[in-house]
Design an enzyme around this catalytic site. Structure first.
Site, PDB file in Angstrom:
ATOM      1  N   GLY A   1      -4.687  -9.723  36.498  1.00 12.94           N
ATOM      2  CA  GLY A   1      -4.125  -8.434  36.879  1.00 12.94           C
ATOM      3  C   GLY A   1      -2.859  -8.644  37.671  1.00 12.94           C
ATOM      4  O   GLY A   1      -1.800  -8.948  37.120  1.00 12.94           O
ATOM      5  N   GLU A   2      -2.949  -8.493  39.002  1.00 12.03           N
ATOM      6  CA  GLU A   2      -1.776  -8.668  39.850  1.00 12.03           C
ATOM      7  C   GLU A   2      -1.130 -10.060  39.772  1.00 12.03           C
ATOM      8  O   GLU A   2       0.087 -10.169  39.898  1.00 12.03           O
ATOM      9  CB  GLU A   2      -2.101  -8.349  41.312  1.00 12.03           C
ATOM     10  CG  GLU A   2      -2.182  -6.868  41.584  1.00 12.03           C
ATOM     11  CD  GLU A   2      -3.600  -6.410  41.814  1.00 12.03           C
ATOM     12  OE1 GLU A   2      -4.514  -7.195  41.485  1.00 12.03           O
ATOM     13  OE2 GLU A   2      -3.789  -5.290  42.303  1.00 12.03           O
TER      14      GLU A   2
ATOM     15  N   LYS B   1     -10.628 -16.346  35.475  1.00 14.01           N
ATOM     16  CA  LYS B   1      -9.477 -16.218  36.369  1.00 14.01           C
ATOM     17  C   LYS B   1      -8.927 -14.790  36.273  1.00 14.01           C
ATOM     18  O   LYS B   1      -9.066 -14.144  35.246  1.00 14.01           O
ATOM     19  CB  LYS B   1      -8.375 -17.197  35.966  1.00 14.01           C
ATOM     20  CG  LYS B   1      -8.673 -18.616  36.408  1.00 14.01           C
ATOM     21  CD  LYS B   1      -7.447 -19.497  36.346  1.00 14.01           C
ATOM     22  CE  LYS B   1      -7.068 -19.819  34.926  1.00 14.01           C
ATOM     23  NZ  LYS B   1      -6.101 -20.925  34.874  1.00 14.01           N
ATOM     24  N   GLY B   2      -8.317 -14.338  37.351  1.00 16.58           N
ATOM     25  CA  GLY B   2      -7.759 -12.985  37.358  1.00 16.58           C
ATOM     26  C   GLY B   2      -6.549 -12.891  36.444  1.00 16.58           C
ATOM     27  O   GLY B   2      -5.771 -13.822  36.316  1.00 16.58           O
TER      28      GLY B   2
END
Lengths: 106, 209
Positions: free
Chosen positions: A62-63, A59-60
């Protein structure tokens, strides 16, 4: 990024005269630095594998983490002051205005 | 981008004064404000005269009258950590510790802190404002949340020096060297309000050849 959105970062536009941004520099557009966070800050990723999005379960990180940060800070401000802040940046100017118009809920 | 200018490093105060008397000369000490102003085209420079090699302008000494004489090249960090300043002039010590960020306190000087240019975002930005030779102060009708309430007239800057209020409260004076000799001016009278002269922030005058 999240702390900046919550507390310091905002584009200021010369809306009624030129339409230009007035704070397009690091002095007036405040980015939080290492001095603005506690010495010890622990991030705990929630390790739930997402097997639907891709085959690795990744899963990301970052943002996506900027999305809840301002709301979390607003909740902390509510906990501390009883004032619900619904706009960013949550800074002393905005808090003074809100505190002047609202008493702490009992 | 920085404009083109000639760069000179003065070894003595007299040498610096001689060079600074020429048209378009700018004095360079810590450079924290000067280089940003030149890069952002807030003003221009034909020559930049560095005074950082003039040892006589550096350091903190006790005076015979029981005060302190702080050289204009003394950095803000040196003032913030000086035990004599902390013991006798706590307000200055605290004010110095509040200036900008550690990097700027290490590089910026007390002379530069008193002489820095306004931080008005119209003056610093791409606006041809009154103080830059235009015909309008954009702060009057624009975003003026950090501008002055008192002392404006046709320009509404607030002088950004953190150390100046402490120095005014402590009755400090600045010793100014010029081509015609030296003069002492109380810090309280050193800065000019926009109503006095909207093209200058201090009693210092630009050089003329």
């Amino acid at each position: 990024m999240g702390i900046g959105l919550a507390t310091t970062e905002a584009r200021m536009l010369d809306t009624h005269q030129t339409g230009k941004m007035v704070n397009r520099n690091g002095h007036d557009y405040k980015l939080p630095t290492i001095l603005d966070v506690p010495e010890q800050m622990v991030s705990l990723p929630v390790e739930l594998a997402d097997t639907e999005v891709n085959t690795t379960g990744a899963k990301g990180l970052g943002e996506p983490v900027t999305i809840p940060t301002a709301a979390a800070v607003a909740n902390a401000v509510y906990h501390a002051t009883g004032v619900r802040v619904t706009g960013t940046p949550i800074n002393p100017v905005q808090l003074c205005r809100l505190l002047a118009g609202q008493r702490k809920e009992v | 981008m920085l404009p083109k200018f000639s760069y000179l490093r003065a070894n003595t105060l007299d040498e610096a004064l001689r060079h600074l008397a020429s048209d378009g000369a700018r004095v360079h000490a810590g450079g924290t404000d000067l280089l940003g102003c030149l890069r952002d085209r807030v003003f221009d420079a034909r020559s930049v005269i560095s005074i950082s090699a003039i040892g006589a302008l550096r350091g903190i000494q006790e005076t015979s009258r029981g005060g302190l004489r702080i050289g204009s090249l003394t950095t803000i960090a040196e003032i913030a950590r000086d035990p004599m300043v902390a013991a006798r002039y706590r307000a200055l010590s605290m004010a110095a510790a509040e200036v900008a960020s550690p990097q700027l306190r290490n590089q910026g000087t007390i002379g530069g802190n008193l002489c820095q240019k306004p931080r008005c975002w119209y003056y610093r930005g791409e606006f041809d404002c009154l103080r830059k030779g235009g015909d309008l102060c954009y702060a009057v009708e624009g975003e003026n949340i950090y501008h002055c309430i008192l002392g404006g007239d046709n320009c509404y800057i607030v002088h950004p020096s953190d150390t100046a209020p402490a120095l005014v409260a402590l009755n400090a004076s600045v010793l100014i060297a010029g081509p015609e000799g030296q003069r002492s001016v109380p810090v309280e009278a050193f800065h000019l309000s926009p109503a006095d002269d909207y093209m200058r922030e201090t009693v210092l005058e630009t050089g003329r050849s």
